[in-house]
Design a protein around this motif. Structure first.
Motif, PDB file in Angstrom:
ATOM      1  N   THR A  24      10.304 -17.171   5.851  1.00  0.00           N
ATOM      2  CA  THR A  24      10.916 -17.599   4.597  1.00  0.00           C
ATOM      3  C   THR A  24      11.899 -18.725   4.892  1.00  0.00           C
ATOM      4  OG1 THR A  24      12.833 -16.135   4.642  1.00  0.00           O
ATOM      5  CG2 THR A  24      10.819 -15.234   3.692  1.00  0.00           C
ATOM      6  N   LEU A  25      12.123 -19.555   3.901  1.00  0.00           N
ATOM      7  CA  LEU A  25      13.071 -20.657   4.058  1.00  0.00           C
ATOM      8  C   LEU A  25      14.514 -20.175   4.013  1.00  0.00           C
ATOM      9  CD1 LEU A  25      11.368 -23.288   1.742  1.00  0.00           C
ATOM     10  CD2 LEU A  25      11.425 -23.278   4.237  1.00  0.00           C
ATOM     11  N   ASP A  26      14.790 -19.159   3.234  1.00  0.00           N
ATOM     12  CA  ASP A  26      16.149 -18.665   3.015  1.00  0.00           C
ATOM     13  C   ASP A  26      16.610 -17.841   4.219  1.00  0.00           C
ATOM     14  OD1 ASP A  26      18.326 -16.921   2.254  1.00  0.00           O
ATOM     15  OD2 ASP A  26      17.893 -17.417   0.169  1.00  0.00           O
ATOM     16  N   LEU A  27      17.571 -18.376   4.965  1.00  0.00           N
ATOM     17  CA  LEU A  27      18.050 -17.730   6.186  1.00  0.00           C
ATOM     18  C   LEU A  27      18.596 -16.331   5.925  1.00  0.00           C
ATOM     19  CD1 LEU A  27      18.811 -17.759   9.211  1.00  0.00           C
ATOM     20  CD2 LEU A  27      20.966 -18.853   8.544  1.00  0.00           C
ATOM     21  N   GLN A  28      19.433 -16.178   4.913  1.00  0.00           N
ATOM     22  CA  GLN A  28      20.029 -14.869   4.638  1.00  0.00           C
ATOM     23  C   GLN A  28      18.977 -13.843   4.255  1.00  0.00           C
ATOM     24  OE1 GLN A  28      23.055 -16.042   1.747  1.00  0.00           O
ATOM     25  NE2 GLN A  28      24.623 -15.521   3.272  1.00  0.00           N
ATOM     26  N   ALA A  29      18.047 -14.229   3.396  1.00  0.00           N
ATOM     27  CA  ALA A  29      16.977 -13.310   2.994  1.00  0.00           C
ATOM     28  C   ALA A  29      16.125 -12.935   4.201  1.00  0.00           C
ATOM     29  CB  ALA A  29      16.124 -13.939   1.906  1.00  0.00           C
ATOM     30  N   ARG A  30      15.782 -13.937   5.025  1.00  0.00           N
ATOM     31  CA  ARG A  30      14.964 -13.687   6.213  1.00  0.00           C
ATOM     32  C   ARG A  30      15.650 -12.710   7.164  1.00  0.00           C
ATOM     33  NH1 ARG A  30      14.355 -18.601   7.491  1.00  0.00           N
ATOM     34  NH2 ARG A  30      15.913 -18.790   9.116  1.00  0.00           N
ATOM     35  N   GLN A  31      16.943 -12.911   7.395  1.00  0.00           N
ATOM     36  CA  GLN A  31      17.679 -12.022   8.294  1.00  0.00           C
ATOM     37  C   GLN A  31      17.785 -10.615   7.718  1.00  0.00           C
ATOM     38  OE1 GLN A  31      21.283 -14.332   8.818  1.00  0.00           O
ATOM     39  NE2 GLN A  31      20.515 -15.234  10.715  1.00  0.00           N
ATOM     40  N   VAL A  44      10.032  -7.541  15.013  1.00  0.00           N
ATOM     41  CA  VAL A  44      10.045  -8.576  13.975  1.00  0.00           C
ATOM     42  C   VAL A  44      10.360  -9.929  14.586  1.00  0.00           C
ATOM     43  CG1 VAL A  44      11.077  -9.322  11.789  1.00  0.00           C
ATOM     44  CG2 VAL A  44      10.851  -6.868  12.271  1.00  0.00           C
ATOM     45  N   SER A  45       9.558 -10.915  14.203  1.00  0.00           N
ATOM     46  CA  SER A  45       9.836 -12.313  14.545  1.00  0.00           C
ATOM     47  C   SER A  45      10.162 -13.036  13.254  1.00  0.00           C
ATOM     48  CB  SER A  45       8.624 -12.972  15.193  1.00  0.00           C
ATOM     49  OG  SER A  45       8.334 -12.365  16.429  1.00  0.00           O
ATOM     50  N   GLU A  46      11.103 -13.960  13.339  1.00  0.00           N
ATOM     51  CA  GLU A  46      11.534 -14.704  12.158  1.00  0.00           C
ATOM     52  C   GLU A  46      11.155 -16.171  12.302  1.00  0.00           C
ATOM     53  OE1 GLU A  46      15.681 -13.948  11.049  1.00  0.00           O
ATOM     54  OE2 GLU A  46      15.651 -12.289  12.492  1.00  0.00           O
ATOM     55  N   LEU A  47      10.613 -16.733  11.220  1.00  0.00           N
ATOM     56  CA  LEU A  47      10.281 -18.157  11.162  1.00  0.00           C
ATOM     57  C   LEU A  47      10.855 -18.731   9.879  1.00  0.00           C
ATOM     58  CD1 LEU A  47       6.481 -18.026  12.090  1.00  0.00           C
ATOM     59  CD2 LEU A  47       8.368 -18.657  13.594  1.00  0.00           C
ATOM     60  N   ASP A  48      11.402 -19.939   9.963  1.00  0.00           N
ATOM     61  CA  ASP A  48      11.905 -20.579   8.744  1.00  0.00           C
ATOM     62  C   ASP A  48      10.840 -21.453   8.099  1.00  0.00           C
ATOM     63  OD1 ASP A  48      11.839 -22.664  10.513  1.00  0.00           O
ATOM     64  OD2 ASP A  48      13.925 -23.239  10.271  1.00  0.00           O
ATOM     65  N   ILE A  74       5.489 -13.519   3.982  1.00  0.00           N
ATOM     66  CA  ILE A  74       5.661 -14.956   3.856  1.00  0.00           C
ATOM     67  C   ILE A  74       6.043 -15.365   2.440  1.00  0.00           C
ATOM     68  CG2 ILE A  74       4.201 -15.599   5.795  1.00  0.00           C
ATOM     69  CD1 ILE A  74       1.908 -16.041   3.931  1.00  0.00           C
ATOM     70  N   GLU A  75       6.790 -16.445   2.385  1.00  0.00           N
ATOM     71  CA  GLU A  75       7.245 -17.046   1.134  1.00  0.00           C
ATOM     72  C   GLU A  75       6.212 -18.077   0.688  1.00  0.00           C
ATOM     73  OE1 GLU A  75       9.668 -17.385  -1.943  1.00  0.00           O
ATOM     74  OE2 GLU A  75      10.550 -16.404  -0.209  1.00  0.00           O
ATOM     75  N   THR A  76       5.912 -18.114  -0.623  1.00  0.00           N
ATOM     76  CA  THR A  76       4.916 -19.085  -1.106  1.00  0.00           C
ATOM     77  C   THR A  76       5.460 -20.499  -1.121  1.00  0.00           C
ATOM     78  OG1 THR A  76       5.536 -18.704  -3.405  1.00  0.00           O
ATOM     79  CG2 THR A  76       3.657 -17.453  -2.531  1.00  0.00           C
ATOM     80  N   SER A  77       6.749 -20.658  -1.352  1.00  0.00           N
ATOM     81  CA  SER A  77       7.299 -22.017  -1.447  1.00  0.00           C
ATOM     82  C   SER A  77       7.656 -22.535  -0.057  1.00  0.00           C
ATOM     83  CB  SER A  77       8.523 -22.043  -2.358  1.00  0.00           C
ATOM     84  OG  SER A  77       9.503 -21.149  -1.878  1.00  0.00           O
ATOM     85  N   GLN A  78       6.735 -23.282   0.522  1.00  0.00           N
ATOM     86  CA  GLN A  78       6.921 -23.880   1.836  1.00  0.00           C
ATOM     87  C   GLN A  78       6.811 -25.388   1.689  1.00  0.00           C
ATOM     88  OE1 GLN A  78       7.597 -22.249   4.771  1.00  0.00           O
ATOM     89  NE2 GLN A  78       7.665 -20.325   3.661  1.00  0.00           N
ATOM     90  N   PRO A  98      -2.817  -8.093   7.275  1.00  0.00           N
ATOM     91  CA  PRO A  98      -2.089  -7.754   6.046  1.00  0.00           C
ATOM     92  C   PRO A  98      -1.018  -8.804   5.732  1.00  0.00           C
ATOM     93  CG  PRO A  98      -2.208  -5.859   7.519  1.00  0.00           C
ATOM     94  CD  PRO A  98      -2.682  -7.047   8.300  1.00  0.00           C
ATOM     95  N   VAL A  99      -0.873  -9.112   4.442  1.00  0.00           N
ATOM     96  CA  VAL A  99       0.095 -10.102   3.981  1.00  0.00           C
ATOM     97  C   VAL A  99       0.885  -9.541   2.809  1.00  0.00           C
ATOM     98  CG1 VAL A  99       0.394 -12.388   2.935  1.00  0.00           C
ATOM     99  CG2 VAL A  99      -1.345 -12.051   4.705  1.00  0.00           C
ATOM    100  N   VAL A 100       2.214  -9.639   2.908  1.00  0.00           N
ATOM    101  CA  VAL A 100       3.103  -9.393   1.781  1.00  0.00           C
ATOM    102  C   VAL A 100       3.656 -10.755   1.407  1.00  0.00           C
ATOM    103  CG1 VAL A 100       5.239  -8.318   0.989  1.00  0.00           C
ATOM    104  CG2 VAL A 100       3.670  -7.027   2.456  1.00  0.00           C
ATOM    105  N   LEU A 101       3.457 -11.131   0.155  1.00  0.00           N
ATOM    106  CA  LEU A 101       3.814 -12.460  -0.311  1.00  0.00           C
ATOM    107  C   LEU A 101       5.052 -12.393  -1.196  1.00  0.00           C
ATOM    108  CD1 LEU A 101       2.527 -15.330  -0.177  1.00  0.00           C
ATOM    109  CD2 LEU A 101       1.432 -14.790  -2.350  1.00  0.00           C
ATOM    110  N   LEU A 102       5.999 -13.288  -0.927  1.00  0.00           N
ATOM    111  CA  LEU A 102       7.212 -13.400  -1.735  1.00  0.00           C
ATOM    112  C   LEU A 102       7.112 -14.696  -2.532  1.00  0.00           C
ATOM    113  CD1 LEU A 102       9.740 -12.536   1.114  1.00  0.00           C
ATOM    114  CD2 LEU A 102       8.573 -10.957  -0.451  1.00  0.00           C
TER     115      LEU A 102
END
Length: 142
Positions: A24-31, A44-48, A74-78, A98-102
């Motif tokens: 996700t792009l949002d650092l706080q949400a991702r963390q 868990v691995s994190e990607l921006d 994953i976030e749709t807005s990339q 499997p994919v969970v989409l935000l």
């Protein structure tokens, strides 16, 4: 090391913990998402940037051992990608992951396309983190 992780590893010494990639792009949400999933005993691995999935996750360096993620959140807005394009690209590499989409917005066309692409769950902002945890754990069930 967290108590849940210690207990899991003690009770399952030879088990491989599920690996989740959160992009996700949002650092706080991702963390927050990553911490919540780690509390469930997951790796868990994190990607921006979800595009980094293809350079670092699906095409690791030669010296790295390939390991398929067990779940993508994953976030749709990339940047540079519209809507579900990242999911289409993931499906070309691994049609079963499997994919969970935000997403910031959900409409009927997007819901139908997500279903066609085999997305396990779509959560629209603002979503409840408990719902995300439940969706992630359900997607990881065999």
């Amino acid at each position: 090391m967290e108590l849940k992780t210690v207990l899991y590893e003690t009770m399952h010494p030879h088990a491989r913990r599920a690996w989740v990639v959160v992009a996700t792009l949002d650092l706080q949400a991702r963390q927050l998402i990553a911490a919540m999933l780690r509390d469930q005993g997951l790796d868990v691995s994190e990607l921006d940037d979800a595009v980094a999935l293809f350079g670092g996750v699906f095409r690791p360096r030669l010296e790295d051992e390939f390991r398929r993620p067990d779940l993508l959140v994953i976030e749709t807005s990339q940047p540079g990608l519209a809507g579900l394009e990242i999911v289409r690209r993931v499906r070309r590499v691994d049609p079963a992951i499997p994919v969970v989409l935000l997403t910031a917005r959900m409409d009927l066309a997007m819901a139908e396309e997500a279903e066609t692409l085999g997305v396990d769950c779509v959560l629209e902002h603002p979503f409840d983190y408990a719902d995300l945890r439940a969706a992630a754990l359900a997607a990881l069930e065999p």
